[in-house]
Scaffold this motif. Structure first.
Motif, short mmCIF file in Angstrom:
data_model
loop_
_atom_site.label_atom_id
_atom_site.label_comp_id
_atom_site.label_asym_id
_atom_site.label_seq_id
_atom_site.Cartn_x
_atom_site.Cartn_y
_atom_site.Cartn_z
N GLN A 175 -46.74 35.67 43.49
CA GLN A 175 -46.22 36.96 43.04
C GLN A 175 -47.29 37.84 42.38
O GLN A 175 -48.34 38.03 42.94
N SER A 176 -47.03 38.29 41.15
CA SER A 176 -47.92 39.29 40.54
C SER A 176 -49.33 38.81 40.25
O SER A 176 -50.20 39.62 39.92
N ASN A 232 -46.07 46.87 38.10
CA ASN A 232 -45.78 47.12 39.52
C ASN A 232 -46.30 48.48 40.00
O ASN A 232 -46.87 48.58 41.08
N GLU A 248 -37.93 39.97 49.48
CA GLU A 248 -38.22 40.96 48.44
C GLU A 248 -37.95 42.39 48.92
O GLU A 248 -37.48 43.23 48.16
N TYR A 308 -47.59 45.69 49.75
CA TYR A 308 -47.31 45.16 48.40
C TYR A 308 -46.41 43.92 48.44
O TYR A 308 -46.67 42.92 47.77
N VAL A 365 -43.68 36.23 38.70
CA VAL A 365 -42.28 35.82 38.56
C VAL A 365 -41.93 34.56 39.35
O VAL A 365 -40.82 34.05 39.24
#
Ligand code: GLN
Length: 304
Positions: A62-63, A113, A157, A188, A258
Motif C-alpha cells: 500500500q502506501s 494520498n 481498490e 496509483y 494500510v
C-alpha cells in the motif's frame, strides 16, 4: 546484537495484551487478510539478515510504495518537484480532503494520498509505459525480479476509490494534475497494490540506509543530499497524523501502509520491515508501531 532473541522477547511481551486494532476493510480485498499475521525482517547495511514470524509471506505494501514513486519522481524532476507538492507534515489523515481546498490543490507532502496522486501524475508524464517502467525501476532498486503488482487488489481498490477520485478531481480543478484522471488513478491503484514479504521490503529500502546507493549493484539511485531529504520527509510525514508520535516513540524515519506493513530506517545501520494487519485509529499497524517502539528502546537505536 542478537536481534532474533530481541524480536521473540518483544513479541512475547506484546502478546500479553490484546491488540484492539482493526484490519482495513474499506478496500474489500484487504479485509480478507488473516489479522494474526506478524512478520519482521531486518537487513543491515553489511547484508546481515534477521527475521521472525511470517516474514516470508507477501502482503500489500500500500502506501509504503508512495516512497518509491517519490524517489523516482525526485530523480526525474530534481527540485522542480517541490513546486507541485510540499514537504510539511499534514497533521491530517492520509485521505483528507479539506486541507487541499485551503492549499489550492498543492498537497502538503508526497506521502498523503493527494501528494502521491501528484507524484503519480508526474510519473505518468515522464514514463513511456508508466506501470512497466516503474516496475523495472523497482526491481532494480530492490535487487529482486519477483516483485509485482497485484491486479486483484488494484481492482478492488478501484471499486471503492471514491475519496481518491475526489482528491484528484479537486487537484485537476486547480491545474495540479496534467494527465487524464483515469490513467493517473490506475497508476496509483496499481502502485498501492504492490506485494512484498518483510524480507523483500526491508531489502528494498536498504538504499535509504546507504545514502542512496543501490546495495546490490553500487549504482547511485539518489544523491546523498536527496536521500537525506527523503528520510526527513519520512520522519515528518510517514505516519500522517501520527508522525509526531512515531518520532517520539520510535525515533526512526519510516513509512506505513494500510496493509499493516511498516518500514523504518536507521541510516548507515539497517532497514527493518514489520507486518501486522490490525490498524490503529490513524490507519497505521498497531502492533507494528508498538513493536518498533520496544525494539528501538531495547537496542538503544534512534536517529536522535
Ligand atoms: N491505497 C490506499 C488508499 O489510497 C493507501 C492508503 C494507505 O496505505 N495509507 O487509500
Amino acid at each position: 546484537m542478537n536481534y532474533k532473541e530481541i524480536f521473540s522477547k518483544i513479541n512475547e511481551s506484546l502478546n500479553q495484551t490484546k491488540d484492539s486494532g482493526k484490519v482495513a476493510s474499506y478496500i474489500k480485498e484487504l479485509g480478507n487478510v488473516d489479522p494474526t499475521k506478524f512478520g519482521i525482517h531486518l537487513t543491515t547495511v553489511n547484508h546481515l539478515h534477521y527475521h521472525f514470524g511470517d516474514s516470508e509471506e507477501k502482503f500489500s505494501i500500500q502506501s509504503i510504495a508512495k516512497v518509491l514513486a517519490l524517489v523516482l519522481a525526485y530523480k526525474l524532476e530534481d527540485e522542480k518537484l517541490w513546486e507541485r507538492v510540499g514537504v510539511e507534515p499534514s497533521g491530517t489523515s492520509f485521505n483528507s480532503l479539506f486541507q487541499l481546498e485551503f492549499d489550492k490543490g498543492i498537497p502538503r507532502n508526497p506521502l498523503i494520498n493527494s501528494g502521491a496522486l501528484v507524484i503519480s501524475d508526474i510519473l505518468v508524464s515522464h514514463l513511456n509505459n508508466p506501470k512497466k517502467d516503474f516496475m523495472e525501476f523497482l526491481k532494480n532498486v530492490s535487487g529482486n525480479s519477483e516483485i509485482d503488482y497485484c491486479q486483484r487488489i488494484a481492482e478492488s481498490e478501484k471499486l471503492t476509490g471514491h475519496r481518491n477520485a475526489a482528491l484528484i478531481n479537486l487537484m485537476k480543478s486547480f491545474g495540479n494534475i496534467k494527465n487524464d484522471i483515469d490513467e493517473v488513478l490506475d497508476f496509483y491503484f496499481n502502485l498501492c497494490s504492490i506485494e512484498m514479504t518483510c524480507r523483500e521490503l526491508s531489502k528494498t529500502f536498504l538504499f535509504m540506509a546507504a545514502y542512496g546507493v543501490n546495495p546490490y549493484n553500487d549504482e547511485i539511485i539518489l544523491s546523498v543530499s536527496k536521500s537525506k531529504r527523503i528520510n526527513a520527509i519520512l520522519q515528518l510525514c510517514g505516519f500522517y497524523d501520527e508522525a509526531g508520535e512515531f518520532a517520539f516513540k520510535v525515533g526512526l524515519p519510516g513509512k506505513s501502509g494500510v496493509g499493516g506493513g511498516i518500514v523504518a530506517i536507521l541510516p548507515n545501520k539497517y532497514s527493518i520491515a514489520v507486518w501486522s494487519p490490525r490498524l490503529n485509529k490513524k490507519g497505521n499497524s498497531s502492533k507494528g508501531i508498538k513493536f518498533l517502539e520496544l525494539f528501538t528502546t531495547e537496542t538503544e537505536t534512534s536517529i536522535f
